[in-house]
Design a protein around this motif. Structure first.
Motif, PDB file in Angstrom:
ATOM      1  N   GLY A 187     103.820  36.531  11.617  1.00  0.00           N
ATOM      2  CA  GLY A 187     103.111  35.405  12.205  1.00  0.00           C
ATOM      3  C   GLY A 187     102.531  34.462  11.163  1.00  0.00           C
ATOM      4  O   GLY A 187     102.241  33.309  11.469  1.00  0.00           O
ATOM      5  N   VAL A 188     102.376  34.951   9.920  1.00  0.00           N
ATOM      6  CA  VAL A 188     101.873  34.088   8.848  1.00  0.00           C
ATOM      7  C   VAL A 188     103.048  33.271   8.296  1.00  0.00           C
ATOM      8  O   VAL A 188     104.113  33.833   8.017  1.00  0.00           O
ATOM      9  N   ALA A 189     102.842  31.953   8.168  1.00  0.00           N
ATOM     10  CA  ALA A 189     103.912  31.071   7.706  1.00  0.00           C
ATOM     11  C   ALA A 189     104.405  31.482   6.322  1.00  0.00           C
ATOM     12  O   ALA A 189     103.619  31.936   5.486  1.00  0.00           O
ATOM     13  N   ASP A 190     105.687  31.318   6.081  1.00  0.00           N
ATOM     14  CA  ASP A 190     106.295  31.671   4.804  1.00  0.00           C
ATOM     15  C   ASP A 190     107.061  30.450   4.287  1.00  0.00           C
ATOM     16  O   ASP A 190     108.268  30.327   4.476  1.00  0.00           O
ATOM     17  N   PRO A 191     106.352  29.525   3.619  1.00  0.00           N
ATOM     18  CA  PRO A 191     106.996  28.274   3.184  1.00  0.00           C
ATOM     19  C   PRO A 191     108.170  28.520   2.230  1.00  0.00           C
ATOM     20  O   PRO A 191     109.192  27.840   2.324  1.00  0.00           O
ATOM     21  N   VAL A 227     114.601  33.666   6.682  1.00  0.00           N
ATOM     22  CA  VAL A 227     114.394  34.343   5.396  1.00  0.00           C
ATOM     23  C   VAL A 227     112.895  34.573   5.233  1.00  0.00           C
ATOM     24  O   VAL A 227     112.095  33.675   5.512  1.00  0.00           O
ATOM     25  N   ARG A 228     112.528  35.766   4.819  1.00  0.00           N
ATOM     26  CA  ARG A 228     111.122  36.067   4.494  1.00  0.00           C
ATOM     27  C   ARG A 228     111.077  36.562   3.048  1.00  0.00           C
ATOM     28  O   ARG A 228     111.948  37.319   2.609  1.00  0.00           O
ATOM     29  N   VAL A 229     110.051  36.129   2.327  1.00  0.00           N
ATOM     30  CA  VAL A 229     109.917  36.501   0.925  1.00  0.00           C
ATOM     31  C   VAL A 229     108.685  37.391   0.751  1.00  0.00           C
ATOM     32  O   VAL A 229     107.638  37.119   1.344  1.00  0.00           O
ATOM     33  N   ALA A 230     108.827  38.423  -0.037  1.00  0.00           N
ATOM     34  CA  ALA A 230     107.699  39.309  -0.351  1.00  0.00           C
ATOM     35  C   ALA A 230     107.679  39.544  -1.857  1.00  0.00           C
ATOM     36  O   ALA A 230     108.608  39.152  -2.558  1.00  0.00           O
ATOM     37  N   LYS A 231     106.599  40.165  -2.328  1.00  0.00           N
ATOM     38  CA  LYS A 231     106.501  40.479  -3.751  1.00  0.00           C
ATOM     39  C   LYS A 231     106.514  41.976  -3.962  1.00  0.00           C
ATOM     40  O   LYS A 231     105.964  42.737  -3.164  1.00  0.00           O
ATOM     41  N   LEU A 232     107.157  42.350  -5.059  1.00  0.00           N
ATOM     42  CA  LEU A 232     107.272  43.755  -5.392  1.00  0.00           C
ATOM     43  C   LEU A 232     106.641  43.943  -6.776  1.00  0.00           C
ATOM     44  O   LEU A 232     106.994  43.246  -7.718  1.00  0.00           O
ATOM     45  N   PHE A 233     105.681  44.852  -6.868  1.00  0.00           N
ATOM     46  CA  PHE A 233     105.002  45.100  -8.142  1.00  0.00           C
ATOM     47  C   PHE A 233     105.327  46.513  -8.616  1.00  0.00           C
ATOM     48  O   PHE A 233     105.202  47.474  -7.845  1.00  0.00           O
ATOM     49  N   ASP A 234     105.741  46.618  -9.862  1.00  0.00           N
ATOM     50  CA  ASP A 234     105.834  47.923 -10.520  1.00  0.00           C
ATOM     51  C   ASP A 234     104.616  48.060 -11.419  1.00  0.00           C
ATOM     52  O   ASP A 234     104.488  47.330 -12.409  1.00  0.00           O
ATOM     53  N   ILE A 238      96.020  37.511   5.005  1.00  0.00           N
ATOM     54  CA  ILE A 238      97.392  37.101   5.351  1.00  0.00           C
ATOM     55  C   ILE A 238      98.466  38.089   4.906  1.00  0.00           C
ATOM     56  O   ILE A 238      99.633  37.921   5.228  1.00  0.00           O
ATOM     57  N   GLU A 239      98.072  39.116   4.165  1.00  0.00           N
ATOM     58  CA  GLU A 239      99.090  40.028   3.614  1.00  0.00           C
ATOM     59  C   GLU A 239      98.743  41.483   3.891  1.00  0.00           C
ATOM     60  O   GLU A 239      97.569  41.820   4.078  1.00  0.00           O
ATOM     61  N   ASN A 240      99.745  42.325   3.883  1.00  0.00           N
ATOM     62  CA  ASN A 240      99.498  43.750   3.813  1.00  0.00           C
ATOM     63  C   ASN A 240     100.401  44.365   2.749  1.00  0.00           C
ATOM     64  O   ASN A 240     101.322  43.716   2.260  1.00  0.00           O
ATOM     65  N   PHE A 241     100.115  45.618   2.380  1.00  0.00           N
ATOM     66  CA  PHE A 241     100.899  46.231   1.309  1.00  0.00           C
ATOM     67  C   PHE A 241     101.296  47.648   1.674  1.00  0.00           C
ATOM     68  O   PHE A 241     100.753  48.247   2.614  1.00  0.00           O
ATOM     69  N   THR A 259     111.981  27.365   2.953  1.00  0.00           N
ATOM     70  CA  THR A 259     112.716  26.471   2.034  1.00  0.00           C
ATOM     71  C   THR A 259     114.074  27.061   1.691  1.00  0.00           C
ATOM     72  O   THR A 259     115.092  26.359   1.682  1.00  0.00           O
ATOM     73  N   ILE A 260     114.096  28.374   1.414  1.00  0.00           N
ATOM     74  CA  ILE A 260     115.376  29.034   1.099  1.00  0.00           C
ATOM     75  C   ILE A 260     116.291  28.987   2.315  1.00  0.00           C
ATOM     76  O   ILE A 260     117.490  28.702   2.203  1.00  0.00           O
ATOM     77  N   ASN A 261     115.733  29.229   3.494  1.00  0.00           N
ATOM     78  CA  ASN A 261     116.523  29.177   4.728  1.00  0.00           C
ATOM     79  C   ASN A 261     117.154  27.797   4.904  1.00  0.00           C
ATOM     80  O   ASN A 261     118.354  27.678   5.189  1.00  0.00           O
ATOM     81  N   ASP A 262     116.364  26.739   4.713  1.00  0.00           N
ATOM     82  CA  ASP A 262     116.884  25.373   4.845  1.00  0.00           C
ATOM     83  C   ASP A 262     118.003  25.112   3.833  1.00  0.00           C
ATOM     84  O   ASP A 262     119.034  24.517   4.172  1.00  0.00           O
ATOM     85  N   ALA A 263     117.778  25.564   2.586  1.00  0.00           N
ATOM     86  CA  ALA A 263     118.796  25.362   1.542  1.00  0.00           C
ATOM     87  C   ALA A 263     120.091  26.069   1.917  1.00  0.00           C
ATOM     88  O   ALA A 263     121.188  25.521   1.748  1.00  0.00           O
ATOM     89  N   LEU A 264     119.975  27.282   2.455  1.00  0.00           N
ATOM     90  CA  LEU A 264     121.172  28.042   2.834  1.00  0.00           C
ATOM     91  C   LEU A 264     121.931  27.329   3.942  1.00  0.00           C
ATOM     92  O   LEU A 264     123.171  27.278   3.931  1.00  0.00           O
ATOM     93  N   ARG A 265     121.199  26.767   4.923  1.00  0.00           N
ATOM     94  CA  ARG A 265     121.859  26.013   5.999  1.00  0.00           C
ATOM     95  C   ARG A 265     122.629  24.820   5.423  1.00  0.00           C
ATOM     96  O   ARG A 265     123.772  24.570   5.799  1.00  0.00           O
ATOM     97  N   ARG A 266     121.985  24.113   4.500  1.00  0.00           N
ATOM     98  CA  ARG A 266     122.656  22.945   3.903  1.00  0.00           C
ATOM     99  C   ARG A 266     123.904  23.360   3.139  1.00  0.00           C
ATOM    100  O   ARG A 266     124.871  22.603   3.054  1.00  0.00           O
ATOM    101  N   LEU A 267     123.889  24.569   2.574  1.00  0.00           N
ATOM    102  CA  LEU A 267     125.061  25.071   1.830  1.00  0.00           C
ATOM    103  C   LEU A 267     126.119  25.662   2.761  1.00  0.00           C
ATOM    104  O   LEU A 267     127.121  26.196   2.292  1.00  0.00           O
ATOM    105  N   GLY A 268     125.866  25.608   4.067  1.00  0.00           N
ATOM    106  CA  GLY A 268     126.874  26.063   5.021  1.00  0.00           C
ATOM    107  C   GLY A 268     126.710  27.496   5.494  1.00  0.00           C
ATOM    108  O   GLY A 268     127.560  28.013   6.215  1.00  0.00           O
TER     109      GLY A 268
END
Lengths: 96, 96
Positions: free
Chosen positions: B25-29, B49-56, B84-87, B33-42
């Protein structure tokens, strides 16, 4: 999500989880900044931090293998800089 | 990495993998953006597309459970915005 395409093929929706990591030896300024902050906060047990990106790509396809192939192509074309990064498909699951 | 601390306790090194995701439910700009770019590329097969961060986090400890507890504290203090986040801890392994 399952529905018929215009050709009458049953379409499903898949979530493909892709991790993009810096290659070992490539500097990680974000990880280093977090590491420095943690040291300042007294977390002396931390020796280093590396940051990677995780992408959930939702793909419509009639087949999990085709969905996987599409995700690999997307990673190579758009998500990954092959000079400094590599990627891995972590998970594929059918979703509603 | 295994060595003795000043108290003579055998210290190990652990890699703890933590994923930080936006709550649903939290917006993922970035994802949008990646989703829009992929559509433009066909890539019309992509629905989102959802983006998350991975920490080692590399932690020195004499015990895997203590290392895990330290990583949870680090996530709560520094890595995660709980509004806005959980881990989630994805993995713990002993490393050299």
């Amino acid at each position: 999500m399952s529905k018929l395409s215009s050709q009458g093929i049953k379409m499903m929706k898949y979530r493909i989880e892709i991790v993009v990591r810096r290659k070992s030896g490539v500097a990680d300024p974000e990880g280093n900044t977090i590491n420095d902050a943690l040291r300042r906060l007294g977390h002396n047990e931390v020796s280093s931090v590396r940051v990677a990106k995780l992408f959930d790509i939702f793909v419509k396809s009639d087949d999990a293998f085709k969905a996987r192939d599409a995700a690999v192509k997307i990673a190579q074309e758009v998500l990954v800089n092959p000079v400094i990064e590599n990627f891995e498909i972590l998970d594929i699951e059918e979703v509603q």
